[in-house]
Scaffold this active site. Structure first.
Site, PDB file in Angstrom:
ATOM      1  N   SER A   1      43.653  44.391  28.841  1.00 21.02           N
ATOM      2  CA  SER A   1      43.015  45.616  29.761  1.00 21.02           C
ATOM      3  C   SER A   1      42.883  46.785  28.683  1.00 21.02           C
ATOM      4  CB  SER A   1      42.702  46.284  30.981  1.00 21.02           C
ATOM      5  OG  SER A   1      41.908  46.963  31.103  1.00 21.02           O
TER       6      SER A   1
ATOM      7  N   LYS B   1      36.138  47.182  31.023  1.00 19.97           N
ATOM      8  CA  LYS B   1      37.422  47.309  31.688  1.00 19.97           C
ATOM      9  C   LYS B   1      37.442  47.376  32.841  1.00 19.97           C
ATOM     10  CE  LYS B   1      39.354  45.953  27.398  1.00 19.97           C
ATOM     11  NZ  LYS B   1      40.341  45.146  27.640  1.00 19.97           N
TER      12      LYS B   1
ATOM     13  N   TYR C   1      32.573  51.570  27.316  1.00 19.65           N
ATOM     14  CA  TYR C   1      33.966  50.153  26.375  1.00 19.65           C
ATOM     15  C   TYR C   1      35.017  50.485  27.998  1.00 19.65           C
ATOM     16  CZ  TYR C   1      38.547  48.497  25.025  1.00 19.65           C
ATOM     17  OH  TYR C   1      39.399  48.248  24.780  1.00 19.65           O
TER      18      TYR C   1
END
Length: 218
Positions: free
Chosen positions: A134, A152, A148
């Site tokens: 991650s 994650k 983004y």
């Protein structure tokens, strides 16, 4: 004890480093790459040390069958979902529908498909471990990296739930949150376009600095 590791996106950066570390520790490694022929030229040491290259594209549904076939042939104890070498940078309101799906595809849907392909074999060959790579962006939510961070966060949420699902089968699910590292991550995503309303703001400055850092590392 030697285990069999399957590492996705192992042709460069963090994935290649993990593959080499596992080989040096005496484990068997299946290194996944979209183009194994090219990957073996870029990172010949993986094959030279006994690693096996596997054509693996986790953006397609077929990846489940590819992983299942590899596990049947080589065994499978450890899956490393090396997702995250691609980040769309920019202002949230500017992202297109295609870009929304593209970011989630890379960092969430791909790893989930890989897990689905690996689980039947991981249950049969205890102990098993799933590493989901991650990012600290899930914690901090860096300005300009909203998509983004969201991708994650999705992976980490699924990992936490999966931890409970698989504990009784002797399979661990671990989330790795690396900080900044010397990979080509900053240059992997497209150059961000900042909307007129955000020019000169904090988000503009951060995005342009990210581009500058990427150029410095090349």
């Amino acid at each position: 004890m030697s285990y069999t590791w399957l590492i996705t996106r192992a042709s460069s950066g963090r994935g290649a480093a993990i593959a080499l570390a596992a080989l040096e520790a005496g484990h068997k490694v299946i290194a996944g790459a979209r183009n194994p022929a090219k990957a073996s030229q870029v990172r010949p040491e993986i094959q030279n040390q006994g690693g096996t290259w596997l054509r693996l594209d986790d953006s397609t549904a077929d990846v489940r069958h590819v992983i299942a076939k590899a596990a049947k042939e080589h065994g499978l104890n450890v899956l490393v979902n090396n997702a995250g070498g691609y980040a769309l940078r920019g202002v949230l309101e500017d992202f297109s529908e295609t870009e929304l799906y593209q970011q989630m595809e890379t960092n969430f849907f791909g790893p989930i498909r890989a897990i689905q392909g690996a689980l039947p074999w991981s249950r049969a060959q205890k102990p098993g471990t799933i590493f989901n790579i991650s990012s600290t962006s899930d914690i901090t939510g860096f300005t300009g990296f909203s998509l983004y961070a969201a991708s994650k966060a999705a992976l980490e949420g699924a990992s936490e739930a999966l931890y409970g699902e698989l504990a009784l089968f002797g399979i661990r699910v671990l989330v790795v949150q690396p900080g900044a590292s010397r990979t080509k991550f900053q240059s992997a995503g497209p150059r961000p376009a900042v909307s007129e309303a955000c020019v000169g703001t904090t988000v503009d400055a951060i995005l342009q600095r990210a581009v500058g850092m990427a150029a410095e590392r090349r």
